[in-house]
Design a protein around this motif. Structure first.
Motif, PDB file in Angstrom:
ATOM      1  N   VAL A 174      -8.653  13.786   3.077  1.00  0.00           N
ATOM      2  CA  VAL A 174      -7.291  14.325   3.177  1.00  0.00           C
ATOM      3  C   VAL A 174      -6.936  14.625   4.639  1.00  0.00           C
ATOM      4  N   VAL A 175      -5.792  14.127   5.060  1.00  0.00           N
ATOM      5  CA  VAL A 175      -5.300  14.399   6.410  1.00  0.00           C
ATOM      6  C   VAL A 175      -4.407  15.636   6.352  1.00  0.00           C
ATOM      7  N   PRO A 201       0.834  -1.209   0.000  1.00  0.00           N
ATOM      8  CA  PRO A 201       0.000   0.000   0.000  1.00  0.00           C
ATOM      9  C   PRO A 201       0.866   1.256   0.000  1.00  0.00           C
ATOM     10  N   TYR A 202       0.287   2.346  -0.463  1.00  0.00           N
ATOM     11  CA  TYR A 202       1.064   3.591  -0.470  1.00  0.00           C
ATOM     12  C   TYR A 202       0.253   4.770   0.045  1.00  0.00           C
ATOM     13  N   VAL A 203       0.985   5.712   0.626  1.00  0.00           N
ATOM     14  CA  VAL A 203       0.402   7.001   0.979  1.00  0.00           C
ATOM     15  C   VAL A 203       1.107   8.062   0.152  1.00  0.00           C
ATOM     16  N   VAL A 204       0.422   9.157  -0.098  1.00  0.00           N
ATOM     17  CA  VAL A 204       1.029  10.280  -0.802  1.00  0.00           C
ATOM     18  C   VAL A 204       1.119  11.436   0.179  1.00  0.00           C
ATOM     19  N   ALA A 257      -4.602   5.700  -3.389  1.00  0.00           N
ATOM     20  CA  ALA A 257      -3.752   5.876  -2.212  1.00  0.00           C
ATOM     21  C   ALA A 257      -4.469   5.383  -0.961  1.00  0.00           C
ATOM     22  N   ALA A 258      -3.700   4.837  -0.015  1.00  0.00           N
ATOM     23  CA  ALA A 258      -4.259   4.452   1.280  1.00  0.00           C
ATOM     24  C   ALA A 258      -4.583   5.693   2.088  1.00  0.00           C
ATOM     25  N   SER A 315      -9.778   8.183   0.394  1.00  0.00           N
ATOM     26  CA  SER A 315      -8.739   7.244  -0.001  1.00  0.00           C
ATOM     27  C   SER A 315      -9.342   5.844  -0.064  1.00  0.00           C
ATOM     28  N   VAL A 316      -8.524   4.865  -0.489  1.00  0.00           N
ATOM     29  CA  VAL A 316      -9.067   3.502  -0.549  1.00  0.00           C
ATOM     30  C   VAL A 316      -9.446   2.989   0.841  1.00  0.00           C
TER      31      VAL A 316
END
Lengths: 633, 454
Positions: free
Chosen positions: B234-235, B138-141, B190-191, B228-229
């Motif tokens: 948005v954090v 998994p990925y975060v941006v 994105a996670a 996100s998935v």
């Protein structure tokens, strides 16, 4: 007589005038620098080269990592000859800080312009303060200037090791050498480090292993020491990289014996570390030069440097343009320009009136004006001078012959000069005007620095003007500059103690109400001359009726990453890449990593969101300004 | 351009991200990785692979389901100040996360332009895989810097802020790819999308009045319906720059939760970590008590409350006065810097001109001056008493050489202090009438000199 291209001469009293009888004296077709080969000769040369060998590679590297920000450099690489034939440097980011500042209250400039750079935001905040003070005629009290010097010394304290160990260091690490320069590894394993007593690494191979990213002990120690210096910064500024204590006319730091002592105690740990840092960055060039003398040409450029000086004399600095040559020369780091290794001036007025910024190859509209024919003292300035230039952004397609970067092309006397923290050492060494100090002295060809005793004994070290500027000397210079800046921090700390002893507590000239009343309503021009982790920094300010009507920032990376100028002279990165021999192992062309180019580019400590494009192809125009002696066609 | 800036927030149908992807059109492919050779890979390996042996935990010491996560760090209209702040973080530090040296956390594969070994297309290969859907974890941006309105720049054939090139031009030609475009293409899978710093969270200085680039925040770019998935909006970790620890702690808190041992981290209505931004910075300000007593700084450098020299702390959500800027040190007001609201959505334009008192402070400082004029003398009175030993009271003199000039309390103050002591000892059970039989009966009464014994 410091100008050779601009039609400026000086009278008996040192005042500058324009040479008479020249119509449009600043026109780019009138005052032309000597650029060597002309365009046709260059084109013929590249065609000859292309005809003779077919191993010219066409490659793109984008982005280049381990630099701050965004840069792109396009190069033409000849893998048979081991040469970079051509190069274009591109800044790939525009944010419009100058545009945002225009039309605002001048009190906004410090905290807004600080956000221009997050690696060293403090330097912009300070530079803006100097510009505002000059425009408004506010002289900070000595303690205010001393706190600024302490802050800026500590800021260099995290800037320099961050570059040396996190950004540049890995290029000399075991992980890179064994992959890109395998021929060097056996040598490194048997090469005994001359400075083993200081840094503790018996062989170069051990030292290189310690430079490995994240796992190496030097990398980790470097990161930890950047944190120590950041702690010193925030004791005075509240936070980093954007300080919260800079005000027009001084600082707002609540300075107590506790803040001085905490700064002092942390600074005290740095000097032992500085000894180790110098030992490392003295041994690295020694090894590489011995292993292959072509390393002397990696990132090579002629010795053309510019710097407006750094860290003021708290008693001499009076915030006026009129007296800037006097207070400028009293800075800890002397202002000046060096061309071909010769110091041509140390006067801030000369440095200022010789400055021009061109946008021929940049994503801006032509913007020169003749609003100000002279500086406030009557010295002539160019229509391309920051006071006359406007920022008119115009994003467009990339074209090497037209526009290809967001950086502009600043030039001095229409010469290509380089900025760097090491330029401070060079100019201060040649000028011999550094303030009297137990720790810092200038000999005319070197800087002598006395490292105070920590857990390790005291030691005197000497930085010599290098014979040849290249990537290794930039990194070595940066290490010595680290020590230089920390000694300025120490001297400034002692000055703060001295002022405390005298009962002095005032850190700013005006309170907020007085500041508001002091904003002038007439038109003013001013300039903040300061420095960054990469050298030169200026903010040129024009204000009228109490608001900012023009704001122009020239950063060191604007200078170093500059594109071609109107005469086809490449910027410093471009020139340094073109002078760089390809030394890495090319037995398998697919294994070409371009590490030599990367070392050249990173040695400048690029500070911009940046990328490097390496691009090659028949028919590209080669612009060669300095023929590297190991290259040649 | 100005039109786009004023009208785009109201665009309900299409988010700016969708508008941009519409303008750019679909993408057809990526770099041909087999032809890249070693160019831009001087260590012959990706950073992830170089660190793998040092960073990978065995199943026995792994705390949760995740072995690793990718973190793509993109810089929009950024000064890199957030990157610099994060390299200063120590709770946890970025190196401990990258080296898998923070027990419980998965290994964080950080793709960061300032830290990675590989350059060029190799550097962007994992991001390409993420868009392709072939990435191995998994990925975060993470976005640092504002989103530029690239629709405007694209219309004239250029860009405001680019990261790398991809063969996405006409006929598969290489063209510069804006960070904005990368973010738009990576967001759907994105996670988590994390905005770091005030530029990415709220637009910040690049979006200030008069800006030529149409800069905006990540929230504004992706729109209010973005999830996100994992279903997360948005954090936002604001601050200009943010405190490094605020960011690494937020990332860690999310990962603690995903690993199964941490609580669900709470975010406020603007996506800020609630435990970090729930309070105003004034509430834990070291100068807050000056406000309470109604004393205020007038000169820069004064030690009192900074509100009247331009501090907005009482109305700004931030934790820097309690957490410090690095390793607990610094903090704007702690050092003498007035708060200019750099963590707030209204920054900078709702706080300018700087160095000027917030108009709202007039009412509150007047009230606190009134209250303070009562509280301060009372506190001074008690403080004077507490600055005396009991012995000095009995002897009627203080022997301190430093206080030679100091007068003894007046008879009135003395009475007052005695009365105060009486109030204090009301209910003190030591005054109860029990026989203290555990010591000699002739031992000195409280406060007296011990007897000399032979």
């Amino acid at each position: 007589m410091c100008f050779k291209t601009l039609p400026v001469e000086f009278d008996d009293r040192g005042r500058a005038t324009l040479r008479g009888g020249i119509p449009n004296p600043y026109d780019v077709t009138i005052a032309k620098p000597d650029v060597g080969m002309d365009e046709t000769e260059r084109r013929e040369r590249i065609e000859r080269l292309v005809a003779r060998n077919g191993h010219i590679k066409d490659l793109n590297m984008d982005p280049v990592t381990r630099i701050a920000g965004a840069l792109a450099v396009h190069v033409t690489a000849d893998l048979d000859k081991g040469q970079y034939l051509d190069s274009h440097s591109q800044a790939t980011l525009f944010r419009g800080y100058e545009v945002i500042l225009m039309g605002r209250d001048p009190r906004d400039a410090i905290f807004v312009s600080s956000r221009a750079c997050g690696v060293c935001g403090g330097v912009h905040a300070h530079c803006a303060a100097y510009a505002i003070e000059q425009a408004m005629g506010i002289k900070p009290p000595p303690l205010g200037t001393v706190v600024r010097n302490m802050t800026e010394a500590a800021e260099m304290g995290y800037d320099n090791p961050l570059h040396l160990y996190l950004l540049a260091g890995p290029d000399y690490s075991e992980s890179v050498i064994r992959s890109s320069n395998p021929e060097l590894w056996p040598k490194a394993e048997s090469w005994a480090c001359p400075n083993v007593d200081i840094h503790g690494f018996r062989t170069m191979a051990e030292l290189m292993t310690a430079l490995n990213p994240l796992t190496g002990s030097l990398y980790r120690e470097g990161l930890e020491f950047t944190r120590l210096s950041r702690e010193m910064v925030v004791i005075l500024t509240g936070k980093y990289p954007h300080p919260q204590n800079v005000v027009p006319g001084g600082v707002s730091t609540t300075l107590t014996l506790q803040s001085l002592n905490e700064y002092h105690s942390k600074l005290g740990k740095i000097f032992d570390y500085a000894q180790r840092m110098l030992a490392v960055w003295d041994d690295i060039p020694a090894f590489f030069y011995e292993a292959d003398e072509r390393y002397q040409y990696v990132g090579h450029r002629p010795t053309n440097h510019i710097d407006p000086g750094y860290w003021d004399d708290p008693y001499a600095y009076d915030a006026t343009y009129e007296n800037c040559n006097a207070w400028g020369e009293k800075r800890w780091s002397t202002p000046g320009v060096v061309l071909d290794g010769k110091l041509v001036t140390t006067r801030l007025t000369d440095i200022n009136i010789g400055l021009e910024e061109f946008v021929e190859h940049s994503y801006y509209e032509e913007s020169q004006t003749s609003r100000f024919p002279t500086d406030p003292l009557g010295n002539p300035i160019s229509p391309y001078h920051p006071w006359n230039k406007r920022t008119l952004p115009m994003p467009g397609a990339r074209d090497w012959k037209e526009k290809y970067t967001w950086s502009t092309a600043p030039r001095w006397d229409r010469q290509v000069v380089e900025a760097g923290c090491y330029s401070r050492l060079l100019i201060s060494a040649l000028a011999q005007k550094t303030p009297t100090s137990d720790f810092i002295s200038s000999t005319g060809s070197s800087m002598r620095l006395l490292i105070p005793k920590g857990e390790r004994g005291e030691r005197e070290v000497e930085w010599h003007v290098p014979e040849r500027w290249n990537a290794f000397e930039r990194n070595r210079g940066r290490a010595y500059h680290y020590l230089f800046s920390q000694l300025v921090g120490l001297e400034s700390l002692f000055e703060a103690y001295k002022l405390f002893k005298q009962g002095e507590r005032k850190v700013a000239a005006l309170n907020p109400e007085e500041l508001e009343k002091a904003i002038p309503q007439d038109e003013r021009v001013s300039v903040g001359w300061w420095g960054a982790g990469r050298g030169w920094l200026t903010h040129h300010l024009v204000m009228d009726k109490g608001k900012i009507t023009n704001y122009q920032i020239v950063t060191p990376s604007t200078i170093n990453a500059s594109p071609r100028d109107p005469w086809g002279q490449p910027g410093p990165y471009e020139e340094a890449v073109m002078n760089t021999p390809i030394i890495e192992d090319l037995s398998d062309p697919a294994g070409f990593t371009s590490i030599d180019m990367l070392r050249a580019i990173r040695s400048f400590d690029p500070c911009m969101p940046c990328t490097t494009h390496a691009h090659t192809g028949a028919g590209e125009i080669v612009r060669e300004v300095n023929t590297c002696s190991c290259g040649g066609d | 351009m100005a039109d786009r800036q004023t009208s785009s927030p109201q665009l309900a149908a299409r988010t700016p991200a969708q508008e941009l992807l519409d303008a750019l059109g679909p993408i057809t492919g990526f770099h041909d990785s087999s032809s890249l050779g070693a160019f831009g890979m001087p260590s012959g390996a990706m950073t992830e692979d170089m660190l793998a042996s040092a960073a990978t935990a065995t199943v026995a010491t792994r705390f949760g389901p995740l072995e690793k996560v990718h973190a793509f760090w993109f810089a929009g209209m950024s000064c890199d100040g957030c990157s610099v702040a994060v390299t200063g973080a120590t709770n946890p530090s970025v190196e401990s996360m990258m080296l898998g040296a923070h027990p419980g956390l998965p290994r964080v594969i950080l793709h960061h332009p300032v830290l990675n070994m590989e350059s060029g297309p190799h550097y962007l290969r994992p991001a390409e895989e993420a868009i392709e859907g072939t990435l191995d974890a998994p990925y975060v941006v993470i976005l640092e810097g504002s989103i530029a309105d690239e629709v405007v720049a694209h219309a004239s054939g250029g860009y405001w802020s680019a990261t790398g090139e991809e063969p996405w031009g006409a006929d598969g030609e290489l063209r510069p790819v804006s960070s904005t475009e990368w973010v738009a293409r990576l967001a759907p899978n994105a996670a988590a999308m994390i905005a770091i710093g005030t530029c990415a969270t709220w637009g910040g200085v690049p979006s200030a009045a008069g800006n030529p680039t149409g800069a905006m925040s990540l929230m504004d770019f992706l729109g209010k319906d973005y999830r996100s998935v994992l279903g997360v909006p948005v954090v936002n970790v604001p601050g200009c720059p943010p405190i490094g620890d605020n960011f690494t702690e937020t990332v860690a808190a999310v990962l603690y939760f995903l690993q199964g041992f941490g609580p669900l981290p709470e975010f406020d209505e603007l996506g800020r970590p609630a435990w970090l931004f729930g309070e105003t910075v004034h509430r834990r300000c070291v100068r807050g008590a000056y406000y309470e007593e109604g004393t205020f700084a007038h000169e820069f450098g004064d030690p009192e409350c900074l509100v009247e020299i331009g501090c907005w702390g009482p109305v700004v959500n931030c934790n820097i006065t309690s957490r410090g800027a690095i390793k607990g040190l610094g903090g704007c007001m702690n050092a003498g810097g007035a708060c200019i609201g750099c963590t707030m959505p209204g920054f900078p334009d709702k706080f300018t001109p700087f160095y000027k008192r917030p108009p709202g402070s007039l009412a509150s400082t007047t009230v606190s001056r009134l209250v303070g004029s009562v509280i301060r003398p009372l506190r001074k009175f008690s403080n004077d008493n507490l600055n005396r030993e009991v012995r000095w009271d009995r002897q009627g003199a203080s022997p301190s050489a430093f206080s030679r000039e100091k007068t003894e309390p007046s008879a009135l103050a003395d009475v007052g202090h005695k009365f105060y002591d009486k109030m204090r000892r009301a209910g003190d059970t030591a005054r109860n009438d029990a026989d203290v039989w555990g010591k000699r009966p002739d031992e000195a009464p409280s406060g007296g000199s011990p007897r000399i014994r032979s």
